[in-house]
Design an enzyme around this catalytic site. Structure first.
Site, short mmCIF file in Angstrom:
data_model
loop_
_atom_site.label_atom_id
_atom_site.label_comp_id
_atom_site.label_asym_id
_atom_site.label_seq_id
_atom_site.Cartn_x
_atom_site.Cartn_y
_atom_site.Cartn_z
N ARG A 28 1.65 12.66 -6.60
CA ARG A 28 0.55 12.40 -6.62
C ARG A 28 -0.01 11.36 -6.44
O ARG A 28 -1.16 11.15 -6.23
CB ARG A 28 0.38 12.81 -8.58
CG ARG A 28 -0.12 13.95 -8.75
CD ARG A 28 0.88 13.87 -10.30
NE ARG A 28 3.12 13.93 -9.82
CZ ARG A 28 3.74 14.80 -9.41
NH1 ARG A 28 2.75 15.83 -9.43
NH2 ARG A 28 4.61 14.18 -9.23
N THR A 29 0.11 9.87 -6.51
CA THR A 29 -0.28 8.81 -6.63
C THR A 29 -0.80 8.34 -5.03
O THR A 29 -1.93 8.16 -4.83
CB THR A 29 0.33 7.50 -6.79
OG1 THR A 29 0.96 7.98 -8.58
CG2 THR A 29 -0.01 6.52 -7.42
N LYS A 35 12.90 -4.09 8.70
CA LYS A 35 13.94 -4.70 9.61
C LYS A 35 14.21 -6.51 8.68
O LYS A 35 14.25 -7.52 9.40
CB LYS A 35 12.93 -4.99 10.90
CG LYS A 35 12.79 -3.59 12.30
CD LYS A 35 11.78 -4.43 12.71
CE LYS A 35 11.14 -3.03 13.05
NZ LYS A 35 10.24 -3.38 14.34
N ARG A 44 2.72 1.18 -4.47
CA ARG A 44 3.58 0.61 -5.05
C ARG A 44 5.10 -0.19 -5.06
O ARG A 44 5.17 0.23 -3.61
CB ARG A 44 4.06 1.87 -5.48
CG ARG A 44 5.21 2.48 -5.92
CD ARG A 44 5.61 3.85 -5.99
NE ARG A 44 4.45 4.54 -7.20
CZ ARG A 44 3.84 5.52 -8.09
NH1 ARG A 44 5.16 6.92 -7.50
NH2 ARG A 44 3.40 5.95 -8.83
N HIS A 48 0.80 0.59 -14.63
CA HIS A 48 0.85 1.86 -13.83
C HIS A 48 -0.34 2.07 -14.31
O HIS A 48 -1.23 3.42 -14.24
CB HIS A 48 1.30 3.31 -13.69
CG HIS A 48 1.20 3.96 -12.03
ND1 HIS A 48 0.16 3.86 -11.29
CD2 HIS A 48 1.51 5.38 -12.39
CE1 HIS A 48 0.27 4.88 -10.75
NE2 HIS A 48 1.32 5.53 -11.71
N1 ASP Z 1 4.63 9.18 -11.24
C1 ASP Z 1 4.72 8.04 -12.89
C2 ASP Z 1 4.95 7.42 -12.30
O1 ASP Z 1 5.10 6.72 -10.83
C3 ASP Z 1 5.73 8.62 -13.50
C4 ASP Z 1 7.07 8.93 -13.39
O2 ASP Z 1 7.20 8.67 -12.48
O3 ASP Z 1 7.59 9.90 -14.40
O4 ASP Z 1 5.61 6.04 -12.80
#
Ligand code: ASP
Length: 329
Positions: A77-78, A107, A128, A156
């Site tokens: 999703r993100t 690398k 991320r 987050h």
């Molecule tokens: N998608 C959310 C996160 O990246 C929640 C999860 O992974 O459970 O933190």
């Protein structure tokens, strides 16, 4: 020294700024950067973005700009919503989201060198990373804005923004609500960010988890210092009747060093239609997703199940943030 405490001069983003936006050229690292006013500002833009998408599908507001998405951890999703957000704003994306094993990270390239590389091509970087504080470190090196898309068990922030936006859209207000967080409160970064974002509001907080997944003490101390009414329990039955928002989370398997501990707690909660019969008529069930058994599929048909609408809101919020940081909101 922390990024959130230091007002930084705007970074170079290569566009003429709309100086009304306090976000122009800023890194987005932690929810503590946001005030009620700035949240209202972002939520207002997100509503406009939704209207644009519903009406026209896209706009050319960010035409000619480039976003780099650098994901060292899995994401659906993100990453997808940032990519969609940038596309619908007319910009383009460098997507390093399908595994950094295909980039020079494999690398042995360091985070600062990877950031330096991407910022020479892009106007902004979404990052991320599995380590707490990685975005803040990246932001120190970067000349372009960094957006934290999850730093290990830390924060987050963009998820918390879309969570709060969803609460406001669904229930009309935030003040006065009883918010119950359920599941992995120790490792769940979305819980950490949303809890902190709620400090600015007059809410009642409940934390429901097994003993080993309780909310970290530093966050609990912050909650107490704000004198918000708070309760901790391991039984979801204790909160189901009072909750206006039931924020359910996945047990974060990947964070356990001892997998036998994960096995002990993995199926600790399941929200079922039977449980929902005891919930308020006007309340919502949320989940940052993915779910792995915490919410029964039969709950999806309940109008109070807000998690898919929540997920859609992520795109509008990220469109709003991209436009604000690039000075085009
Ligand atoms: N998608 C959310 C996160 O990246 C929640 C999860 O992974 O459970 O933190």
């Amino acid at each position: 020294m922390s990024t959130k405490d230091v007002p930084r001069p705007p970074k170079k983003v290569g566009l003429a700024p709309n100086l009304n936006s306090g976000f122009y050229g800023q890194d987005i690292i932690s929810v503590s950067q946001f005030t009620r006013e700035s949240l209202d500002y972002i939520f207002g833009i997100a509503e406009e973005m939704r209207a644009i998408v519903k009406r026209a599908g896209s706009t050319d507001l960010l035409k000619g700009t480039v976003l780099a998405c650098l994901f060292y951890e899995p994401s659906t999703r993100t990453s997808a919503s940032f990519i969609a957000a940038m596309s619908r704003l007319g910009g383009t994306v460098i997507p390093i989201t399908q595994g950094v094993q295909f980039s020079s990270v494999a690398k042995g390239e360091s985070l600062p060198d990877t950031i330096r590389t991407l910022e020479s091509y892009a106007d902004m970087i979404v990052l991320r990373h599995p380590e707490v504080g990685a975005s803040e470190i990246a932001a120190r090196y970067a000349r372009k804005p960094i957006i934290n898309a999850g730093d290990g068990i830390g924060e987050h922030p963009t998820q918390a923004l879309l969570d709060l936006f969803t609460i406001k859209e669904e229930l009309g207000q935030i003040d006065g609500l009883a918010v119950a967080m359920v599941g992995d409160l120790k490792y769940g970064r979305t819980v950490h960010s949303l809890t902190r974002l709620l400090y600015s509001y007059d809410v009642e907080l409940s934390f429901v988890s097994p003993e080993i997944l309780r909310l970290p003490l530093d966050i609990m101390n912050e909650v107490r210092a704000r004198n918000l009414p708070v309760r901790e329990t391991y039984d979801v039955a204790d909160v189901i009747e009072i909750a206006d928002v039931l924020y359910v989370t996945r047990v974060q398997k990947e964070r356990f060093s001892d997998l036998s501990q994960y096995e002990e707690v993995k199926g600790c909660y399941e929200i079922t239609p039977e449980l929902m019969e005891r919930a308020k008529e006007k309340m919502i069930v949320m989940h940052p997703l993915p779910r792995v058994g915490e919410i029964h599929y039969a709950v999806d048909d309940d109008p109070r199940a807000a998690y898919f609408r929540q997920m859609e809101n992520g795109m509008y919020i990220r469109m709003a943030l991209l436009a604000a940081v690039l000075g085009k909101a």
